[in-house]
Scaffold this motif. Structure first.
Motif, PDB file in Angstrom:
ATOM      1  N   MET A  92       0.851  -1.187   0.000  1.00 24.87           N
ATOM      2  CA  MET A  92       0.000   0.000   0.000  1.00 24.87           C
ATOM      3  C   MET A  92       0.889   1.239   0.000  1.00 24.87           C
ATOM      4  N   THR A  93       0.320   2.380  -0.349  1.00 22.66           N
ATOM      5  CA  THR A  93       1.092   3.618  -0.418  1.00 22.66           C
ATOM      6  C   THR A  93       1.367   4.180   0.975  1.00 22.66           C
ATOM      7  N   VAL A  94       2.253   5.180   1.016  1.00 22.97           N
ATOM      8  CA  VAL A  94       2.534   5.872   2.270  1.00 22.97           C
ATOM      9  C   VAL A  94       1.246   6.456   2.841  1.00 22.97           C
ATOM     10  N   ALA A  95       0.474   7.151   2.006  1.00 30.68           N
ATOM     11  CA  ALA A  95      -0.767   7.785   2.469  1.00 30.68           C
ATOM     12  C   ALA A  95      -1.758   6.757   3.002  1.00 30.68           C
ATOM     13  N   GLU A  96      -1.905   5.648   2.307  1.00 29.73           N
ATOM     14  CA  GLU A  96      -2.845   4.613   2.741  1.00 29.73           C
ATOM     15  C   GLU A  96      -2.422   4.004   4.062  1.00 29.73           C
ATOM     16  N   ASN A  97      -1.126   3.850   4.286  1.00 32.57           N
ATOM     17  CA  ASN A  97      -0.640   3.319   5.556  1.00 32.57           C
ATOM     18  C   ASN A  97      -0.824   4.310   6.697  1.00 32.57           C
ATOM     19  N   VAL A  98      -0.608   5.590   6.427  1.00 33.37           N
ATOM     20  CA  VAL A  98      -0.732   6.598   7.488  1.00 33.37           C
ATOM     21  C   VAL A  98      -2.172   6.683   7.988  1.00 33.37           C
ATOM     22  N   PHE A  99      -3.146   6.614   7.069  1.00 35.95           N
ATOM     23  CA  PHE A  99      -4.544   6.809   7.457  1.00 35.95           C
ATOM     24  C   PHE A  99      -5.378   5.538   7.336  1.00 35.95           C
ATOM     25  N   ARG A 137       6.839  -0.690   0.322  1.00 37.12           N
ATOM     26  CA  ARG A 137       7.865  -1.705   0.088  1.00 37.12           C
ATOM     27  C   ARG A 137       9.126  -1.108  -0.525  1.00 37.12           C
ATOM     28  N   ASP A 138       9.015   0.082  -1.151  1.00 35.08           N
ATOM     29  CA  ASP A 138      10.159   0.718  -1.793  1.00 35.08           C
ATOM     30  C   ASP A 138      10.923   1.648  -0.853  1.00 35.08           C
ATOM     31  N   LEU A 139      10.480   1.759   0.396  1.00 34.14           N
ATOM     32  CA  LEU A 139      11.112   2.654   1.361  1.00 34.14           C
ATOM     33  C   LEU A 139      12.186   1.918   2.150  1.00 34.14           C
ATOM     34  N   SER A 140      13.190   2.661   2.608  1.00 39.68           N
ATOM     35  CA  SER A 140      14.206   2.092   3.498  1.00 39.68           C
ATOM     36  C   SER A 140      13.593   1.851   4.877  1.00 39.68           C
ATOM     37  N   VAL A 141      14.324   1.138   5.735  1.00 46.72           N
ATOM     38  CA  VAL A 141      13.841   0.880   7.102  1.00 46.72           C
ATOM     39  C   VAL A 141      13.596   2.198   7.831  1.00 46.72           C
ATOM     40  N   ALA A 142      14.538   3.144   7.700  1.00 47.21           N
ATOM     41  CA  ALA A 142      14.389   4.432   8.382  1.00 47.21           C
ATOM     42  C   ALA A 142      13.164   5.183   7.875  1.00 47.21           C
ATOM     43  N   GLU A 143      12.922   5.132   6.571  1.00 45.51           N
ATOM     44  CA  GLU A 143      11.756   5.812   6.004  1.00 45.51           C
ATOM     45  C   GLU A 143      10.459   5.145   6.451  1.00 45.51           C
ATOM     46  N   GLN A 144      10.448   3.824   6.552  1.00 44.80           N
ATOM     47  CA  GLN A 144       9.258   3.134   7.047  1.00 44.80           C
ATOM     48  C   GLN A 144       8.971   3.530   8.489  1.00 44.80           C
ATOM     49  N   GLN A 145      10.035   3.728   9.257  1.00 44.43           N
ATOM     50  CA  GLN A 145       9.844   4.157  10.639  1.00 44.43           C
ATOM     51  C   GLN A 145       9.208   5.549  10.684  1.00 44.43           C
ATOM     52  N   ALA A 270      18.242  -6.004  -8.226  1.00 48.76           N
ATOM     53  CA  ALA A 270      19.037  -4.788  -8.414  1.00 48.76           C
ATOM     54  C   ALA A 270      19.491  -4.162  -7.105  1.00 48.76           C
ATOM     55  N   SER A 271      18.825  -4.513  -6.002  1.00 48.61           N
ATOM     56  CA  SER A 271      19.201  -3.926  -4.709  1.00 48.61           C
ATOM     57  C   SER A 271      20.284  -4.719  -3.998  1.00 48.61           C
ATOM     58  N   ALA A 272      20.671  -5.865  -4.547  1.00 52.86           N
ATOM     59  CA  ALA A 272      21.683  -6.699  -3.890  1.00 52.86           C
ATOM     60  C   ALA A 272      23.025  -5.976  -3.848  1.00 52.86           C
ATOM     61  N   ILE A 273      23.803  -6.261  -2.807  1.00 54.30           N
ATOM     62  CA  ILE A 273      25.114  -5.637  -2.635  1.00 54.30           C
ATOM     63  C   ILE A 273      26.167  -6.519  -3.298  1.00 54.30           C
TER      64      ILE A 273
END
Length: 506
Positions: A92-99, A137-145, A270-273
């Motif tokens: 879900m989007t950031v907005a959908e998760n917030v509200f 799902r596209d956000l970093s851990v810090a951004e999800q927090q 593509a995100s692999a190190i």
């Protein structure tokens, strides 16, 4: 006083989790809530958040007597909880998760323009520079927090509970989080801050409360105490802080050599190190520290050595012989064990008994020639390591998911000790465990090295690496950037190697 909990007691079958606990938080206050794993912190916070009901005691919020029959009721009263494991919906989007569940609009239709406007304003308050339409799902851990914090603010929360909020963050992300928390305090919001990192308490918090064995052990102003005093309250005894050990058990004999380990990034991931030409030797009885910032490739290197992830180039040599390791089964056969970073997701079967979790890597040793498991041998194994590691448990039949974090970590270590490995890789050995258990785990790793086991310790905490390691490798962006001995190492030198490389660290 914003919150006052008085005489809170809670009993589970056979266990008294809380015994007449008192807890208070002031207006616009950052309050540290401390204690060993199993001290009762989670139970008290579940009562405060409405997830559990107390057997006895009262709760007052802003001077009014309250009781919370569910988390929704607590949220409506202005209490929000941000758990260590986020409760966001990744698709879900950031907005959908917030509200979520409180979207603006009519009963039938969501007003998406208003939803995004309100989300954008909340994101600005917490410093999240992301579109309200971005997928979580596209956000970093810090951004999800930050999304979790924005959700709490959307509920007009007066009190926000943060459970181990820094456990998966880099130092830069921690500093940003602390800035957000201080901003919340200026706006009049109070924060209950749960952490095992005591240095964070002195950097951020105004006051503290310590629980021990389900009872109050102490409280006060942070400015009027010390790390040593809080540790004594937490564990009821003096515990040696993380000091560099005086003796090394490293021998000249090489247990394992890694040559030219490399892995390219795949188009499907593509995100692999990537890993670039990683080479090192590990000696018997040595503790080799691996230091690096988030994204340095430390965990990826460990997983490649253990056969959990494939690599494109490189060679592994164990006891002087080249070996082909393409799976964890191959690694275990060669005497290599891995204690992963995330014990709950990657190491433990939380719904199974302690005995099963402890013996699963040693089934050959406790089975008959016909392949039948010997319950007597399994029980003997459990009792041996229960005593050796001081694992606090009711019995081997207890579910491992019901143990504290420190005791869960000891079960994972016992699993590999029972296998008697040549090499043990331990990724973040003390993440999420209290200071008393941390010292016990450190002492256990040292005792393992003393028996000749070669150990690799990966840790994001430089004091931990400096206190344990005989030698330290630093990594950055999939490269080994330096190697220093214990005598040469310092936090400044390691940080330079981790962030810049060998050119500037001399």
């Amino acid at each position: 006083m914003l919150l006052r909990m008085s005489g809170i007691s809670k009993t589970f079958p056979g266990v008294r989790a809380l015994d007449q606990v008192n807890f208070a938080v002031g207006e616009a206050e950052i309050h540290a809530f401390l204690g060993e794993n199993g001290a009762g912190k989670s139970t008290l916070l579940k009562i405060l958040s409405g997830a559990q009901a107390p057997n006895a005691g009262t709760i007052e919020l802003a001077g009014q007597s309250v009781s919370f029959s569910s988390p929704q009721v607590a949220q409506q009263a202005g209490i929000a909880t941000i758990y260590q494991e986020f409760t966001l919906a990744p698709d879900m989007t950031v907005a959908e998760n917030v509200f979520i569940g409180r979207e603006p609009g009519s009963r039938l239709f969501v007003n998406y323009r208003k939803l995004e406007e309100q989300t954008r304003a909340l994101c600005a308050r917490v410093g999240l520079d992301r579109s309200p339409r971005a997928m979580v799902r596209d956000l970093s851990v810090a951004e999800q927090q930050m999304v979790e914090i924005a959700r709490a603010l959307s509920m007009k929360s007066r009190l926000i509970i943060m459970d181990e909020p820094t456990s998966a963050l880099s130092r830069a992300e921690v500093e940003k989080l602390f800035s957000i928390i201080r901003g919340l305090k200026r706006e009049g919001v109070s924060v209950i801050f749960v952490t095992h990192r005591l240095e964070e308490v002195f950097e951020l918090c105004d006051s503290y409360t310590v629980l021990r064995d389900g009872r109050n052990a102490g409280h006060g102003k942070v400015a009027e105490t010390s790390v040593e005093a809080i540790i004594r309250l937490m564990v009821g005894r003096d515990v040696g802080l993380l000091q560099q050990r005086a003796q090394s058990f490293s021998t000249p004999e090489v247990a394992m050599e890694v040559k030219g380990l490399s892995r390219r990034r795949k188009s499907t991931d593509a995100s692999a190190i990537e890993l670039h030409d990683i080479s090192f030797r590990l000696h018997k009885g040595e503790i080799l520290g691996i230091a690096g910032l988030v994204g340095a490739g430390r965990t990826e290197m460990a997983r490649a050595v253990f056969g959990a992830d494939a690599f494109d180039k490189g060679q592994l040599i164990v006891d002087g012989k080249p070996v082909a390791i393409t799976s964890p089964r191959d690694a275990i056969a060669e005497g290599i064990g891995l204690v992963p970073e995330d014990r709950k997701q990657q190491a433990l079967f939380l719904s199974l008994a302690i005995r099963t979790n402890m013996s699963i890597a040693s089934l050959d040793q406790i089975s008959s020639a016909a392949g039948f498991l010997s319950s007597a041998k399994e029980s003997a194994l459990v009792e041996e390591y229960r005593g050796l590691l001081n694992i606090r448990m009711a019995s081997g039949d207890q579910l491992v998911g019901n143990l504290s974090g420190g005791n869960q970590q000891k079960v994972v270590l016992a699993r590999w000790l029972a296998l008697r490995p040549r090499v043990l890789i331990v990724d973040e050995p003390t993440r999420g465990i209290d200071v008393g258990a941390k010292v016990e785990v450190h002492n256990l790793l040292i005792e393992m090295a003393k028996t000749g086991i070669a150990i690799i310790v990966i840790s994001s905490e430089l004091p931990e690496v400096l206190s344990l390691a005989d030698r330290i490798l630093t990594m950055r962006e999939g490269h080994v950037t330096g190697e220093v001995t214990r005598a040469e190492a310092s936090p400044e030198k390691l940080m330079t190697l981790m962030t810049i490389g060998s050119q500037r660290a001399a």
